[in-house]
Motif scaffolding. Structure first.
Motif, PDB file in Angstrom:
ATOM      1  N   SER A 242       0.827  -1.205   0.000  1.00  0.00           N
ATOM      2  CA  SER A 242       0.000   0.000   0.000  1.00  0.00           C
ATOM      3  C   SER A 242       0.865   1.260   0.000  1.00  0.00           C
ATOM      4  CB  SER A 242      -0.945  -0.010   1.204  1.00  0.00           C
ATOM      5  OG  SER A 242      -0.235  -0.139   2.411  1.00  0.00           O
ATOM      6  N   ARG A 243       2.054   1.193   0.569  1.00  0.00           N
ATOM      7  CA  ARG A 243       2.954   2.354   0.536  1.00  0.00           C
ATOM      8  C   ARG A 243       3.389   2.640  -0.898  1.00  0.00           C
ATOM      9  NH1 ARG A 243       7.946   2.218   4.278  1.00  0.00           N
ATOM     10  NH2 ARG A 243       8.045   4.382   3.529  1.00  0.00           N
ATOM     11  N   ALA A 244       3.698   1.582  -1.650  1.00  0.00           N
ATOM     12  CA  ALA A 244       4.102   1.766  -3.039  1.00  0.00           C
ATOM     13  C   ALA A 244       2.942   2.300  -3.872  1.00  0.00           C
ATOM     14  CB  ALA A 244       4.617   0.450  -3.611  1.00  0.00           C
ATOM     15  N   SER A 245       1.743   1.773  -3.633  1.00  0.00           N
ATOM     16  CA  SER A 245       0.572   2.264  -4.361  1.00  0.00           C
ATOM     17  C   SER A 245       0.340   3.742  -4.077  1.00  0.00           C
ATOM     18  CB  SER A 245      -0.674   1.460  -3.957  1.00  0.00           C
ATOM     19  OG  SER A 245      -0.537   0.107  -4.327  1.00  0.00           O
ATOM     20  N   ARG A 246       0.466   4.127  -2.811  1.00  0.00           N
ATOM     21  CA  ARG A 246       0.304   5.527  -2.439  1.00  0.00           C
ATOM     22  C   ARG A 246       1.325   6.396  -3.157  1.00  0.00           C
ATOM     23  NH1 ARG A 246       3.114   8.830   0.879  1.00  0.00           N
ATOM     24  NH2 ARG A 246       1.982  10.617   1.793  1.00  0.00           N
ATOM     25  N   ALA A 247       2.576   5.953  -3.182  1.00  0.00           N
ATOM     26  CA  ALA A 247       3.632   6.737  -3.826  1.00  0.00           C
ATOM     27  C   ALA A 247       3.337   6.935  -5.312  1.00  0.00           C
ATOM     28  CB  ALA A 247       4.977   6.049  -3.636  1.00  0.00           C
ATOM     29  N   PHE A 248       2.859   5.875  -5.958  1.00  0.00           N
ATOM     30  CA  PHE A 248       2.550   5.958  -7.382  1.00  0.00           C
ATOM     31  C   PHE A 248       1.409   6.930  -7.644  1.00  0.00           C
ATOM     32  CE2 PHE A 248       0.019   4.168 -10.972  1.00  0.00           C
ATOM     33  CZ  PHE A 248       0.922   4.445 -11.996  1.00  0.00           C
ATOM     34  N   LEU A 249       0.315   6.784  -6.901  1.00  0.00           N
ATOM     35  CA  LEU A 249      -0.868   7.597  -7.160  1.00  0.00           C
ATOM     36  C   LEU A 249      -0.660   9.060  -6.788  1.00  0.00           C
ATOM     37  CD1 LEU A 249      -3.622   5.097  -5.941  1.00  0.00           C
ATOM     38  CD2 LEU A 249      -3.020   5.653  -8.301  1.00  0.00           C
ATOM     39  N   ARG A 250       0.069   9.344  -5.723  1.00  0.00           N
ATOM     40  CA  ARG A 250       0.268  10.723  -5.303  1.00  0.00           C
ATOM     41  C   ARG A 250       1.234  11.486  -6.209  1.00  0.00           C
ATOM     42  NH1 ARG A 250      -0.907  13.160  -0.685  1.00  0.00           N
ATOM     43  NH2 ARG A 250       1.155  14.126  -0.572  1.00  0.00           N
ATOM     44  N   ASN A 251       2.060  10.762  -6.935  1.00  0.00           N
ATOM     45  CA  ASN A 251       3.040  11.423  -7.797  1.00  0.00           C
ATOM     46  C   ASN A 251       2.700  11.341  -9.279  1.00  0.00           C
ATOM     47  OD1 ASN A 251       5.555  12.296  -6.049  1.00  0.00           O
ATOM     48  ND2 ASN A 251       4.859  10.340  -5.221  1.00  0.00           N
ATOM     49  N   HIS A 252       1.539  10.809  -9.590  1.00  0.00           N
ATOM     50  CA  HIS A 252       1.119  10.647 -10.986  1.00  0.00           C
ATOM     51  C   HIS A 252       0.340  11.880 -11.433  1.00  0.00           C
ATOM     52  CE1 HIS A 252      -0.425   8.669 -14.610  1.00  0.00           C
ATOM     53  NE2 HIS A 252       0.447   7.703 -14.375  1.00  0.00           N
ATOM     54  N   ASP A 253       0.365  12.142 -12.766  1.00  0.00           N
ATOM     55  CA  ASP A 253      -0.356  13.307 -13.285  1.00  0.00           C
ATOM     56  C   ASP A 253      -1.853  13.047 -13.462  1.00  0.00           C
ATOM     57  OD1 ASP A 253      -0.526  11.689 -15.525  1.00  0.00           O
ATOM     58  OD2 ASP A 253       0.773  12.945 -16.792  1.00  0.00           O
ATOM     59  N   GLY A 254      -2.296  11.811 -13.230  1.00  0.00           N
ATOM     60  CA  GLY A 254      -3.714  11.495 -13.305  1.00  0.00           C
ATOM     61  C   GLY A 254      -4.199  10.998 -14.644  1.00  0.00           C
ATOM     62  N   GLU A 255      -3.321  10.985 -15.647  1.00  0.00           N
ATOM     63  CA  GLU A 255      -3.691  10.468 -16.979  1.00  0.00           C
ATOM     64  C   GLU A 255      -3.185   9.030 -17.079  1.00  0.00           C
ATOM     65  OE1 GLU A 255      -5.548  12.015 -19.249  1.00  0.00           O
ATOM     66  OE2 GLU A 255      -5.768  13.750 -17.917  1.00  0.00           O
ATOM     67  N   PHE A 256      -3.978   8.091 -16.602  1.00  0.00           N
ATOM     68  CA  PHE A 256      -3.548   6.698 -16.518  1.00  0.00           C
ATOM     69  C   PHE A 256      -3.854   5.936 -17.802  1.00  0.00           C
ATOM     70  CE2 PHE A 256      -4.439   7.981 -12.139  1.00  0.00           C
ATOM     71  CZ  PHE A 256      -3.274   7.586 -11.502  1.00  0.00           C
ATOM     72  N   GLU A 257      -3.019   4.958 -18.096  1.00  0.00           N
ATOM     73  CA  GLU A 257      -3.258   4.020 -19.180  1.00  0.00           C
ATOM     74  C   GLU A 257      -3.355   2.612 -18.605  1.00  0.00           C
ATOM     75  OE1 GLU A 257      -0.208   4.357 -22.103  1.00  0.00           O
ATOM     76  OE2 GLU A 257      -0.765   6.409 -22.688  1.00  0.00           O
ATOM     77  N   THR A 258      -4.109   1.767 -19.267  1.00  0.00           N
ATOM     78  CA  THR A 258      -4.207   0.379 -18.826  1.00  0.00           C
ATOM     79  C   THR A 258      -2.838  -0.284 -18.935  1.00  0.00           C
ATOM     80  OG1 THR A 258      -6.503   0.230 -19.556  1.00  0.00           O
ATOM     81  CG2 THR A 258      -5.307  -1.847 -19.250  1.00  0.00           C
ATOM     82  N   PRO A 259      -2.325  -0.896 -17.865  1.00  0.00           N
ATOM     83  CA  PRO A 259      -1.002  -1.539 -17.915  1.00  0.00           C
ATOM     84  C   PRO A 259      -1.065  -2.864 -18.684  1.00  0.00           C
ATOM     85  CG  PRO A 259      -1.978  -1.820 -15.750  1.00  0.00           C
ATOM     86  CD  PRO A 259      -2.913  -0.952 -16.523  1.00  0.00           C
ATOM     87  N   ASP A 260      -0.676  -2.819 -19.938  1.00  0.00           N
ATOM     88  CA  ASP A 260      -0.803  -4.000 -20.799  1.00  0.00           C
ATOM     89  C   ASP A 260       0.050  -5.168 -20.315  1.00  0.00           C
ATOM     90  OD1 ASP A 260      -2.612  -2.744 -22.457  1.00  0.00           O
ATOM     91  OD2 ASP A 260      -1.084  -2.002 -23.840  1.00  0.00           O
ATOM     92  N   HIS A 261       1.182  -4.882 -19.667  1.00  0.00           N
ATOM     93  CA  HIS A 261       2.033  -5.976 -19.189  1.00  0.00           C
ATOM     94  C   HIS A 261       1.349  -6.744 -18.058  1.00  0.00           C
ATOM     95  CE1 HIS A 261       2.774  -2.626 -16.515  1.00  0.00           C
ATOM     96  NE2 HIS A 261       3.553  -3.337 -15.722  1.00  0.00           N
TER      97      HIS A 261
END
Length: 361
Positions: free
Chosen positions: A58-77
């Motif tokens: 959950s710490r990693a998820s928080r770090a990703f979401l708080r630092n993202h610009d909000g324009e997400f793409e589906t992670p194809d991998h």
């Protein structure tokens, strides 16, 4: 290792996820649940399955979401991995249940929209969601670590065949039903049609613990008001005192006494998030206290829950419209007093007691 952990893993492998020879298995769990992950790897090895372990931080998820610009793409991998897997096991277990409390609700909603194809692929395979009893979840529940361990494993390690037979009595009532009417206290009075839809008996397969029966309302049939008087924990925040008004199936107004902005994010995700996707009735008597954990709380005897957002396709009849959404958010109301469930005009539960139980009055 506590022998109840190995029993938990065996129930997952045999009863819930049906792990078989050659299965490609993805295990998604936090580090705090490592003992259950180890036991699951033992079970996979004994069955000739191929496990892959994803550390759900959950710490990693928080770090990703708080630092993202909000324009997400589906992670194809990630989607590609789920396309190749045969079974998915998700284990919850928090060190800090509020870790993602400062993630913006709009960011979270945008991320869920991008992840919807991944979710749909995951749900098309064999899957099981379960809980490991961590100190963080014990604290959230207001329990000692040992007390919470006993609570979790008492609810998980049940005789699921016996539980199935108990719940099947309610399934048979709802399967032939047209209208369901729910009244609780002075603030809940809601009707909905379930005509043509199927009722499922949750005996600890996809959700472990199980202990509910659930169906989908006909999409445009829900009318009335509901006071969800039991709180829910979402995105690391407690939402309490939720009141919702439905007109022709759609949520037309809502409020919450605490953290209403989190609800804003839910209802703004997409149009489907404004409709009910599930009506569930809790029937697991081993779950006898509220713990701020929806995996358990929605199964508790004396409760009803309703989920805004996506419906489970297997509950929707061919003639009815399936509600689709990137959200599926369960909310609970207490049915232990001043309450009834009526099915086609007949009272089938009063004050939390079912018509087929000995103490029904």
């Amino acid at each position: 290792m506590d022998p109840r952990i190995r029993e938990h893993a065996q129930i997952i492998a045999d009863h819930s996820a049906d792990i078989s020879d050659g299965d490609n298995v993805v295990i998604n769990a936090p580090a705090a649940a490592e003992e259950l992950v180890v036991a699951l790897h033992e079970e996979c090895a004994e069955r000739g399955a191929n496990p892959v372990y994803m550390n759900n931080s959950s710490r990693a998820s928080r770090a990703f979401l708080r630092n993202h610009d909000g324009e997400f793409e589906t992670p194809d991998h990630l989607l590609a991995m789920y396309e190749e897997m045969d079974a998915y096991i998700a284990v919850r277990g928090d060190v800090n249940a509020s870790e993602t409390a400062d993630v913006d609700p709009e960011t979270n909603a945008a991320h869920r929209r991008a992840m919807q194809p991944v979710l749909e692929e995951r749900l098309s395979k064999k899957w099981c969601l379960t809980q490991f009893p961590t100190a963080g979840n014990a604290q959230l529940a207001g329990m000692s670590t040992e007390g919470y361990e006993n609570f979790v494993w008492d609810a998980v390690n049940l005789d699921w065949d016996e539980q199935y037979e108990f719940q099947q009595q309610m399934v048979e009532i709802l399967d032939d039903a047209d209208e369901v009417h729910i009244v609780a206290g002075d603030e809940t009075d809601v009707t909905m049609s379930v005509a043509g839809n199927s009722t499922l008996n949750d005996k600890g397969e996809k959700n472990l613990p199980g202990g509910e029966v659930f169906t989908a309302p006909v999409k445009d049939s829900v009318n009335g008001e509901v006071h969800f008087d039991m709180p829910l924990y979402r995105q690391g925040r407690e939402i309490s005192g939720v009141r919702v008004r439905f007109e022709d199936g759609r949520v037309e107004s809502y409020s919450a006494e605490r953290n209403e902005e989190v609800l804003d994010g839910v209802f703004e995700t997409d149009e489907g998030a404004r409709y009910l996707g599930e009506l569930g009735i809790g029937m697991n008597r081993a779950i006898d206290q509220f713990t701020y954990n929806m995996l358990f709380d929605e199964k508790m005897g004396d409760t009803v829950h309703m989920a805004v957002g996506s419906a489970y396709p297997e509950t929707v009849g061919e003639e009815n419209e399936e509600n689709e959404s990137a959200e599926h958010v369960d909310m609970i109301l207490d049915m232990s007093k001043d309450s009834i469930i009526e099915v086609d005009g007949e009272v089938v539960q009063r004050n939390g007691t079912f018509v087929f139980e000995d103490d029904f009055e």
